[in-house]
Scaffold this motif. Structure first.
Motif: not given
Length: 347
Positions: A219, A221, A224, A257, A259
């Motif tokens: 993941q 933050r 991308s 998405e 992420n």
């Protein structure tokens, strides 16, 4: 997407092939474990000429400002244990006498020790990409051996013993800049469990010291990930240079998405989803849920007793027996999308 939501999809990978219908370990096809993504001990791998690899390697691309990006990485796998039921001598004699007239090999295997899987995960959170560019980051994987004894209330067994061997290894994170605001991440998973070199022929034994169904959740933050399946044209050269060995990273979450990635030993498309009609996992993605559910309902009482011996297959049995007619109808099939057919398509 939240990590717990990602794990729902990742668990489909974690338990694929864990046990197959009829969901009892005495069944001949369940004498061999069919899970994917095993990372074997290095000593064992090298003693066998590297036929069973001791590493798993992921590479993917992330874009953004290096000073802003932080990463969470979680490595997950199953740690197998051996479950032995110690029965009173009288019960053993009765079982042997009952099986004396049975020609089925499965019947003779029913009383043997069973394997169960324990979920393991090791994570590193909030890792700065800038720090990762400066030097790799090594995360230790260490789980000690264990032995537990359970004294069930029923008279069918005096003790249930669960024994688990130690595991050790690591995963190493690294990053390099490949273009302006574009970076390649790599994750190398290693199994360095010791004293396994002498185990040369019994795969079922060495799996007790292996990372089973290994996969990685990433993941990001303030950055991308780039799809490796459908990358933008301007980064396709960098995508082709990514090396993924025994695993493949895909985007997960809601469509669009970028992420979260799941690096899986089973090749998936971007944005894999659990079908909303599915009442729960059946550990066999190659079969049809409706057929498997109906077959489970036809099991004999004796087969259901064996199915209840493993916590996860017991959940399958109880869930299937509780299905309503409406839930069964949903398993029969569904239409995801309708669109008009043009005249040219008819021709």
């Amino acid at each position: 997407m939240k990590l717990e939501q990602v794990k729902e999809i990742a668990n489909a990978v974690l338990y694929e092939g864990y046990l197959l219908y009829p969901y009892r370990q005495s069944a001949l096809k369940n004498r061999t474990r069919w899970t994917f993504g095993a990372v074997y001990p290095r000593e064992y791998s090298e003693a066998n000429g590297g036929m069973e690899p001791w590493t798993m390697h992921t590479e993917c691309l992330v874009e953004g400002q290096a000073g802003d990006i932080s990463l969470d990485v979680t490595v997950r796998f199953l740690h197998l244990l051996v479950r032995t039921v110690v029965q009173p001598e009288l019960a053993k004699d009765d079982r042997l006498e009952a099986n004396a007239s049975e020609w089925s090999l499965a019947s003779r295997l029913a009383g043997e020790p069973l394997q169960e899987g324990v979920e393991r995960e090791v994570s590193v959170m909030g890792l700065s990409l800038r720090n990762l560019l400066a030097h790799p980051w090594r995360v230790t994987i260490e789980f000690p051996a264990s032995r537990t004894v359970e004294y069930p209330a029923n008279a069918a067994a005096t003790e249930i013993i669960r024994e688990q061997q130690a595991l050790s290894g690591a995963f190493i994170l690294a990053a390099e800049q490949v273009d302006t605001d574009l970076f390649k991440l790599s994750i190398e998973i290693e199994n360095t469990t010791l004293e396994t070199g002498s185990v040369t022929s019994r795969r079922d034994i060495v799996l007790l010291q292996s990372f089973v169904s290994t996969h990685t959740i990433l993941q990001v933050r303030q950055g991308s990930f780039i799809s490796l399946l459908e990358p933008p044209e301007e980064v396709q050269t960098f995508v082709r240079e990514c090396q993924n060995i025994r695993t493949w990273p895909v985007l997960v979450g809601n469509e669009g998405e970028r992420n979260t990635m799941l690096s899986s030993p089973i090749i998936l498309y971007d944005y894999p989803q659990i079908a909303p009609e599915s009442p729960g996992p059946l550990f066999d993605g190659s079969e049809i849920d409706e057929i498997l559910s109906l077959r489970i309902l036809t099991l004999t009482d004796e087969e259901k007793v064996q199915m209840r011996q493993d916590e996860r297959t017991r959940e399958i049995l109880e869930r299937t027996e509780a299905l309503t007619p409406e839930q069964f109808m949903k398993l029969h099939g569904t239409i995801r999308e309708l669109r008009p057919i043009t005249e040219g398509e008819i021709e």
